[in-house]
Design an enzyme around this catalytic site. Structure first.
Site, PDB file in Angstrom:
ATOM      1  N   LYS A  53       0.845  -1.204   0.000  1.00 25.35           N
ATOM      2  CA  LYS A  53       0.000   0.000   0.000  1.00 25.35           C
ATOM      3  C   LYS A  53       0.877   1.250   0.000  1.00 25.35           C
ATOM      4  CE  LYS A  53      -3.811  -2.516   2.107  1.00 25.35           C
ATOM      5  NZ  LYS A  53      -4.504  -2.961   3.319  1.00 25.35           N
ATOM      6  N   GLN A  97      -4.555  -1.922   9.621  1.00 25.16           N
ATOM      7  CA  GLN A  97      -4.417  -3.227   8.977  1.00 25.16           C
ATOM      8  C   GLN A  97      -4.916  -4.349   9.900  1.00 25.16           C
ATOM      9  OE1 GLN A  97      -3.302  -3.799   5.675  1.00 25.16           O
ATOM     10  NE2 GLN A  97      -4.122  -5.828   6.144  1.00 25.16           N
ATOM     11  N   ASP A 120     -11.182   2.681   4.551  1.00 21.18           N
ATOM     12  CA  ASP A 120     -11.531   1.254   4.518  1.00 21.18           C
ATOM     13  C   ASP A 120     -13.041   1.051   4.536  1.00 21.18           C
ATOM     14  OD1 ASP A 120      -9.318  -0.339   4.198  1.00 21.18           O
ATOM     15  OD2 ASP A 120      -8.764  -0.285   6.330  1.00 21.18           O
TER      16      ASP A 120
END
Ligand code: NDP
Length: 305
Positions: A53, A97, A120
């Site tokens: 990422k 994460q 997200d």
């Protein structure tokens, strides 16, 4: 006839190229979109995901920051980090994460991310907006699947779509998005009776269970489109040879690494029945990162222009 393989890498590259142009345009207004990635513990897969990422941010001209914490971090320490990122003007997107260590209150952590920076799409406000069909930041993997279908010219309206998996991050939001695009949606899970028969009703079949190669030809309606969201490691040599024995490159990599990545679909079994399917790797996976970049730029535009 063998099914067409959908090239997720090409589609993801097209999206990233568009994002790069959007980043250039924002920079001309003095705005550099920024993403903060929080990594807790030493999970090797998470480390690879976060590194990818960050690398993609760099390639597209976004600012990125990786915040790494030991597995022993407490929920309140993590919340304090998120609150401080919420306050920063140069950070447009905050991603935490998964997985987080068991002792961390995951809901509290995801709820702490400002909805304006929730790239997200896990905050309850984003989930609610998704549910009622209001424009907001959408979870990257399901949004990537929809974007892929749109770019492939797949009609969703009126189609029978079967989603296997009902998680908050993939199955549920994917089903909602498909419904908003006017598909007739069935959601399956571990308690679904006669799963193969239900799956065979799908003109479109989406596999998101985290069960290596579980979807075989008996689950697939002839001519169906099969989208494989699963990412699993397969290390059983007999199973790998049975599925990929005809792919010399894959077998060579398997002998070297001791495992191969496989989705929830057995591609060798479904290829003669399906019309098209996404491979693993190189299918849905690349779309997830591309959509994260797209969400970060969108968050920057919404908050700062
Ligand atoms: P979860 O484990 O959170 O959810 C799995 C879902 O599948 C559950 O709803 C479960 O049912 C259902 N399920 C499990 N086994 C069966 C079975 N035998 N028959 C029917 N349904 C079953 O997984 P995620 O949603 O987080 O992830 C799913 C897969 O997608 C994983 O392989 C993951 O690695 C991958 N993934 C890929 C991404 C990408 O970028 N391509 C991003 C995110 C995930 P129940 O609810 O009844 O337990």
């Amino acid at each position: 006839m063998t099914a067409r393989i959908i090239d997720g890498i090409r589609i993801a590259n097209d999206i990233k190229e568009e994002v790069r142009h959007q980043v250039d345009a924002l920079k001309q207004q003095g705005i550099t979109p920024g993403l903060a990635a929080i990594l807790v513990g030493e999970n090797p897969s998470s480390q690879i995901y976060v590194a990818n990422k960050v690398k993609t941010c760099q390639a597209l001209g976004l600012y990125s920051e990786k915040l790494e914490f030991p597995a022993a971090i407490t929920t309140s320490q993590l919340l304090a980090q998120i609150w401080s990122l919420n306050e920063r003007n140069d950070i447009d997107g905050i991603l935490v994460q998964a997985p987080l260590p068991d002792h961390v209150d995951k809901r509290a952590v995801f709820n702490a991310v400002s909805p304006a920076k929730d790239v997200d799409g896990f905050h309850p406000q984003s989930v609610g907006n998704l549910c009622i069909g209001t424009e907001s930041l959408q979870p990257c993997t399901p949004a990537g699947v929809i974007e892929m279908l749109r770019r492939e010219g797949v009609t969703l309206a009126g189609q029978r779509a079967v989603v296997v998996g009902r998680s908050d991050i993939v199955g549920k939001p994917l089903a909602l998005l498909l419904m908003h695009h006017h598909a007739t949606v069935t959601i399956c899970h571990s308690r679904t009776r006669d799963l193969p028969a239900v799956c065979r009703e799908g003109d479109l079949l989406f596999a998101a269970m985290g069960r290596a190669a579980m979807i075989t030809e008996e689950f697939v309606k002839p001519g169906a489109l099969v989208i494989d969201v699963g990412i699993n490691r397969l290390s059983d040599p007999a199973k790998v040879a049975a599925i990929f024995g005809h792919e010399p490159k894959r077998m060579e990599a398997f002998r070297k690494n001791g495992y191969t990545l496989i989705g929830d679909v057995n591609p060798t079994s479904i290829a003669p029945v399906a019309s098209a399917y996404t491979p693993v790797p190189g299918g849905v996976g690349p779309l997830t990162i591309a959509m994260l970049m797209k969400n970060t730029v969108k968050a920057a535009r919404l908050r700062r222009t």
